[in-house]
Design a protein around this motif. Sequence first.
Motif, PDB file in Angstrom:
ATOM      1  N   MET A  48       4.024 -41.768-115.616  1.00 37.74           N
ATOM      2  CA  MET A  48       4.571 -40.451-115.972  1.00 37.74           C
ATOM      3  C   MET A  48       6.036 -40.346-115.574  1.00 37.74           C
ATOM      4  O   MET A  48       6.858 -39.812-116.327  1.00 37.74           O
ATOM      5  N   VAL A  49       6.385 -40.899-114.397  1.00 32.85           N
ATOM      6  CA  VAL A  49       7.795 -40.885-114.009  1.00 32.85           C
ATOM      7  C   VAL A  49       8.575 -41.820-114.927  1.00 32.85           C
ATOM      8  O   VAL A  49       9.733 -41.560-115.257  1.00 32.85           O
ATOM      9  N   GLY A  50       7.919 -42.906-115.374  1.00 33.27           N
ATOM     10  CA  GLY A  50       8.552 -43.818-116.328  1.00 33.27           C
ATOM     11  C   GLY A  50       8.938 -43.100-117.609  1.00 33.27           C
ATOM     12  O   GLY A  50      10.027 -43.332-118.152  1.00 33.27           O
ATOM     13  N   ASN A  51       8.069 -42.201-118.078  1.00 31.05           N
ATOM     14  CA  ASN A  51       8.395 -41.426-119.279  1.00 31.05           C
ATOM     15  C   ASN A  51       9.608 -40.528-119.055  1.00 31.05           C
ATOM     16  O   ASN A  51      10.448 -40.372-119.937  1.00 31.05           O
ATOM     17  N   LEU A  52       9.676 -39.945-117.853  1.00 36.33           N
ATOM     18  CA  LEU A  52      10.841 -39.104-117.526  1.00 36.33           C
ATOM     19  C   LEU A  52      12.113 -39.938-117.553  1.00 36.33           C
ATOM     20  O   LEU A  52      13.146 -39.512-118.066  1.00 36.33           O
ATOM     21  N   LEU A  53      12.016 -41.160-116.999  1.00 40.37           N
ATOM     22  CA  LEU A  53      13.185 -42.046-116.944  1.00 40.37           C
ATOM     23  C   LEU A  53      13.663 -42.392-118.354  1.00 40.37           C
ATOM     24  O   LEU A  53      14.863 -42.339-118.648  1.00 40.37           O
ATOM     25  N   ILE A  54      12.706 -42.721-119.240  1.00 41.38           N
ATOM     26  CA  ILE A  54      13.072 -43.048-120.621  1.00 41.38           C
ATOM     27  C   ILE A  54      13.698 -41.838-121.306  1.00 41.38           C
ATOM     28  O   ILE A  54      14.740 -41.954-121.967  1.00 41.38           O
ATOM     29  N   ARG A  55      13.096 -40.661-121.112  1.00 43.59           N
ATOM     30  CA  ARG A  55      13.671 -39.435-121.667  1.00 43.59           C
ATOM     31  C   ARG A  55      15.098 -39.224-121.183  1.00 43.59           C
ATOM     32  O   ARG A  55      15.991 -38.901-121.955  1.00 43.59           O
ATOM     33  N   GLY A  56      15.265 -39.408-119.869  1.00 41.93           N
ATOM     34  CA  GLY A  56      16.588 -39.199-119.284  1.00 41.93           C
ATOM     35  C   GLY A  56      17.619 -40.130-119.884  1.00 41.93           C
ATOM     36  O   GLY A  56      18.739 -39.717-120.204  1.00 41.93           O
ATOM     37  N   MET A  57      17.239 -41.403-120.076  1.00 40.30           N
ATOM     38  CA  MET A  57      18.208 -42.369-120.597  1.00 40.30           C
ATOM     39  C   MET A  57      18.513 -42.105-122.076  1.00 40.30           C
ATOM     40  O   MET A  57      19.654 -42.269-122.510  1.00 40.30           O
ATOM     41  N   ILE A  58      17.501 -41.668-122.841  1.00 35.18           N
ATOM     42  CA  ILE A  58      17.751 -41.343-124.255  1.00 35.18           C
ATOM     43  C   ILE A  58      18.657 -40.112-124.372  1.00 35.18           C
ATOM     44  O   ILE A  58      19.635 -40.106-125.120  1.00 35.18           O
ATOM     45  N   VAL A  59      18.351 -39.082-123.577  1.00 37.05           N
ATOM     46  CA  VAL A  59      19.209 -37.899-123.578  1.00 37.05           C
ATOM     47  C   VAL A  59      20.609 -38.286-123.085  1.00 37.05           C
ATOM     48  O   VAL A  59      21.619 -37.760-123.558  1.00 37.05           O
ATOM     49  N   GLY A  60      20.663 -39.264-122.168  1.00 39.37           N
ATOM     50  CA  GLY A  60      21.948 -39.749-121.670  1.00 39.37           C
ATOM     51  C   GLY A  60      22.792 -40.388-122.765  1.00 39.37           C
ATOM     52  O   GLY A  60      24.015 -40.237-122.778  1.00 39.37           O
ATOM     53  N   VAL A  61      22.139 -41.104-123.673  1.00 35.99           N
ATOM     54  CA  VAL A  61      22.868 -41.699-124.801  1.00 35.99           C
ATOM     55  C   VAL A  61      23.453 -40.583-125.671  1.00 35.99           C
ATOM     56  O   VAL A  61      24.624 -40.647-126.090  1.00 35.99           O
ATOM     57  N   LEU A  62      22.668 -39.543-125.906  1.00 40.48           N
ATOM     58  CA  LEU A  62      23.166 -38.381-126.658  1.00 40.48           C
ATOM     59  C   LEU A  62      24.358 -37.751-125.929  1.00 40.48           C
ATOM     60  O   LEU A  62      25.389 -37.438-126.533  1.00 40.48           O
ATOM     61  N   ALA A  63      24.206 -37.610-124.603  1.00 47.03           N
ATOM     62  CA  ALA A  63      25.294 -37.047-123.793  1.00 47.03           C
ATOM     63  C   ALA A  63      26.548 -37.907-123.909  1.00 47.03           C
ATOM     64  O   ALA A  63      27.665 -37.397-124.010  1.00 47.03           O
ATOM     65  N   GLY A  64      26.350 -39.241-123.935  1.00 44.47           N
ATOM     66  CA  GLY A  64      27.476 -40.154-124.070  1.00 44.47           C
ATOM     67  C   GLY A  64      28.165 -39.995-125.421  1.00 44.47           C
ATOM     68  O   GLY A  64      29.394 -40.032-125.505  1.00 44.47           O
ATOM     69  N   LEU A  65      27.386 -39.806-126.473  1.00 45.04           N
ATOM     70  CA  LEU A  65      27.949 -39.604-127.811  1.00 45.04           C
ATOM     71  C   LEU A  65      28.826 -38.354-127.850  1.00 45.04           C
ATOM     72  O   LEU A  65      29.955 -38.379-128.358  1.00 45.04           O
TER      73      LEU A  65
END
Lengths: 72, 241
Positions: free
Chosen positions: B1-18
């Motif tokens: 479950m924490v792994g899912n949060l981590l993946i979400r965070g990194m995907i949202v991070g890519v959006l933030a980077g864009l």
Amino acid sequence: MSTTSLTPKLNSGSVQAIPLGAIAPWAIFGLLLAIVGIYFVGAEQGATALFKGMYVHEFVHDARHLLGFPCH
Amino acid sequence: MVGNLLIRGMIVGVLAGLLAFVFAYVFGEPWVDWAIGFEGKMDAMKGMAEEPELVSRGVQSTFGLLTGVIVMGAALGGIFSIAYAFALGRLGRLSAPGTAVVVAVACFVTFVLVPQIKFPANPPSIGNPDTIVARTGLYFTMLGTSVLIAILCTMLARSWSQRHSAWLSTLMGIALYAVLMGIAMKALPTVDEVPDGFAANALWHFRLASIGIGAVIWGTLGIAFGYIAERYPLAVESTAH
Ligand SMILES: [Zn+2]
């Protein structure tokens, strides 16, 4: 109509905390991953270098300056 | 479950980077170009030859910048999701999206605002190449100190909240962070390598753009992560009644 529907959503009960033991391994893994990323954008071929040359530094040069890392 | 949060965070991070790339390109790049022009003039006056370009300016200001901020966004998104996992259900009765916003604001202050008060971002031509090792060390020391003290103050505020109100303990925690960071800033040496003749206005706008990029990254993380938590909650994010 129940009384709970009248209370604002922001305070409608509390979220269960995730046990620390469940977070720890992911925290270490995620942090390591993040440190590698931050290192290559922020410091590689600047203060220290894992790879020879200046290509990484020059490629991410503008990001390094604009993200606030010390550059040249 | 924490792994899912981590993946979400990194995907949202890519959006933030864009988004940060768009912001950086519009508000930051003009000042990078200005500074490189200034550097060229200074070198010419000293009779130095122009440095050969390993990567062209056109690539540096587009694909290079994009790559850099997206990697940074993903990395910070990962850090954000870990901080969020620790904070969830531990910050009073804050809901999942509320936790996302509070963590994002705290991270912006801790990772960007406070370290940059002591060691502000510098455009090209500012900074002595001979001091890069020392400057990098100081910058990361400041960053690490800020993060550690923020964690310490959060933990203290949580323990105070058992005896005092949530607001009072939060305010005491923030006050302690401010005092300790003030001491750290005074203790660390100051770096001032701005060359004579460098336009104060250009420096101000460059530094403001740098803080703005941080605001876009952490702001996007807080808002988008909070939105997803509210719209598509994971099991750990659902509210117990
Ligand atoms: Zn540079």
